[in-house]
Design an enzyme around this catalytic site. Structure first.
Site, PDB file in Angstrom:
ATOM      1  N   PHE A  60      61.356   8.772  21.436  1.00 15.04           N
ATOM      2  CA  PHE A  60      61.324  10.378  20.642  1.00 15.04           C
ATOM      3  C   PHE A  60      62.763  10.972  20.850  1.00 15.04           C
ATOM      4  O   PHE A  60      62.885  11.332  21.979  1.00 15.04           O
ATOM      5  CB  PHE A  60      60.375  11.022  21.170  1.00 15.04           C
ATOM      6  CG  PHE A  60      58.984  10.687  20.523  1.00 15.04           C
ATOM      7  CD1 PHE A  60      58.246  11.407  19.569  1.00 15.04           C
ATOM      8  CD2 PHE A  60      58.466   9.501  21.078  1.00 15.04           C
ATOM      9  CE1 PHE A  60      57.014  10.943  18.998  1.00 15.04           C
ATOM     10  CE2 PHE A  60      57.247   8.857  20.352  1.00 15.04           C
ATOM     11  CZ  PHE A  60      56.580   9.779  19.428  1.00 15.04           C
ATOM     12  N   ALA A  61      63.159  11.605  19.887  1.00 18.47           N
ATOM     13  CA  ALA A  61      64.534  12.465  20.077  1.00 18.47           C
ATOM     14  C   ALA A  61      64.322  13.720  19.096  1.00 18.47           C
ATOM     15  O   ALA A  61      64.670  13.773  17.896  1.00 18.47           O
ATOM     16  CB  ALA A  61      65.848  11.631  19.256  1.00 18.47           C
ATOM     17  N   ILE A  75      64.027   8.632  25.363  1.00 21.68           N
ATOM     18  CA  ILE A  75      65.135   8.189  24.892  1.00 21.68           C
ATOM     19  C   ILE A  75      66.497   8.676  25.991  1.00 21.68           C
ATOM     20  O   ILE A  75      67.493   8.388  25.752  1.00 21.68           O
ATOM     21  CB  ILE A  75      65.284   9.351  23.603  1.00 21.68           C
ATOM     22  CG1 ILE A  75      66.640   8.819  22.623  1.00 21.68           C
ATOM     23  CG2 ILE A  75      65.564  10.699  24.031  1.00 21.68           C
ATOM     24  CD1 ILE A  75      66.427   7.501  22.091  1.00 21.68           C
ATOM     25  N   TYR A  83      57.316   7.039  43.500  1.00 22.45           N
ATOM     26  CA  TYR A  83      56.161   7.059  44.428  1.00 22.45           C
ATOM     27  C   TYR A  83      55.904   5.531  44.683  1.00 22.45           C
ATOM     28  O   TYR A  83      54.762   5.122  45.265  1.00 22.45           O
ATOM     29  CB  TYR A  83      55.006   7.610  43.447  1.00 22.45           C
ATOM     30  CG  TYR A  83      55.178   9.125  43.192  1.00 22.45           C
ATOM     31  CD1 TYR A  83      54.778   9.983  44.182  1.00 22.45           C
ATOM     32  CD2 TYR A  83      55.492   9.339  42.033  1.00 22.45           C
ATOM     33  CE1 TYR A  83      55.036  11.384  44.059  1.00 22.45           C
ATOM     34  CE2 TYR A  83      55.764  10.990  41.697  1.00 22.45           C
ATOM     35  CZ  TYR A  83      55.616  11.679  42.871  1.00 22.45           C
ATOM     36  OH  TYR A  83      55.558  13.087  42.322  1.00 22.45           O
ATOM     37  N   GLU A 111      51.401  11.570  31.004  1.00 24.96           N
ATOM     38  CA  GLU A 111      51.326  10.784  32.088  1.00 24.96           C
ATOM     39  C   GLU A 111      50.099  10.760  33.000  1.00 24.96           C
ATOM     40  O   GLU A 111      49.686   9.600  33.363  1.00 24.96           O
ATOM     41  CB  GLU A 111      52.664  11.229  33.110  1.00 24.96           C
ATOM     42  CG  GLU A 111      52.914  10.296  33.901  1.00 24.96           C
ATOM     43  CD  GLU A 111      54.231  10.380  34.636  1.00 24.96           C
ATOM     44  OE1 GLU A 111      55.366   9.871  34.285  1.00 24.96           O
ATOM     45  OE2 GLU A 111      54.310  11.322  35.783  1.00 24.96           O
TER      46      GLU A 111
END
Length: 289
Positions: free
Chosen positions: A57-58, A148, A172, A240
């Site tokens: 995604f840009a 991106i 992590y 996420e």
């Protein structure tokens, strides 16, 4: 008559690593340099004439990263394979022309820009899922979904292919306790993970797999994101958080080590023999304003 056989080239011995985790408790491989044989894998996968898809995604100022992303991918990502890039953007005229290798294509997918960057993040699963159902499922065998603002530095090859692939977050992977993982801890969220649960903390910047499995995965995450939205909740780390919740109950079949999702701001530790893909240093405030 004496039969003559062409001498076969001996493949190098299968490599091993003892200094890092290479197998999960559910027997999924963790891919590190020194755990695979590239020549052997190419001999298996290249005859299959596969096409690998990449989404990124840009949006807004993030168009500035497209050139380096594509140029580095052309040097290092699945070299010798067919590759389709799918760039979701609100500003197609800002996407630079990059010379692609034969058998590789660039597709620009129009998408609107939302006011808040968190909303853009949350909409990503929906957009990928929709475009898989409309187009991508007919065009690729495997699909990787990447951020991106990353650059390829070394080879990314067929060792990464799997039914459903997750990447261990570089921040992590050395955590000694699940308590250190920044999971969503509010029970009201569909992304909730209790303090006694968890396997790894996975990064949202890299995931992939068979295109049909990525479709089901993005659909499942989109549905839990919608459930949270209906209850007025935004998960701690947006998509996420939902990705990590999904992979807790639907284990990925292969894990990529932090070689495949490093962070340029971090010093390179000794166990990281090679960095394949890393997030570039940047000013988040300036990009998201």
């Amino acid at each position: 008559m004496k039969l003559q056989y062409r001498e076969e080239k001996a493949l190098p011995p299968f490599p091993q690593r003892t200094d890092v985790l290479t197998l999960t408790p559910w027997l999924a491989p963790v891919v590190w340099e020194g755990t695979f044989n590239s020549a052997l894998l190419d001999s298996v996968y290249k005859p299959l004439n596969l096409t690998i898809g990449v989404t990124a995604f840009a949006i807004g100022k993030y168009t500035q990263f497209v050139g380096h992303f594509l140029e580095s991918a052309e040097k290092h990502f699945m070299t010798g394979y067919h590759v389709n890039y799918y760039i979701f953007t609100d500003n197609p005229q800002e996407i630079p022309l990059v010379q692609l290798q034969p058998g590789r294509s660039l597709n620009l997918i129009p998408i609107r820009k939302y006011q808040h960057w968190q909303e853009i993040s949350l909409r990503r699963m929906e957009a990928i899922n929709l475009h898989i159902s409309e187009t991508i499922h007919r065009e690729v065998n495997y699909l990787f979904c990447l951020d991106i603002d990353m650059v390829f530095h070394n080879s990314w090859g067929p060792e990464t292919l799997g039914e459903m692939v997750a990447a261990i977050h570089p921040g992590y992977y050395k955590a000694q306790s699940r308590e250190k993982f920044p999971y969503e801890r509010r029970k009201a969220s569909a992304a909730y993970i209790s303090s006694g649960e968890g396997d790894f903390y996975y990064g949202g910047a890299v995931f992939g797999g068979l295109v049909k499995n990525v479709y089901e995965f993005t659909r499942a995450c989109h549905m839990t994101i919608l459930a949270d939205k209906a209850n007025g909740i935004m998960a701690t780390w947006q998509e996420e958080s939902h990705l990590n919740r999904h992979f807790l109950s639907h284990k990925p079949s292969k894990l990529l080590s932090p070689e495949y999702t490093w962070d340029d701001r971090k010093p390179k530790p000794s166990e990281l023999r090679v960095i394949r893909l890393s997030t570039v240093s940047k000013n988040y405030k300036e990009l998201r304003d």
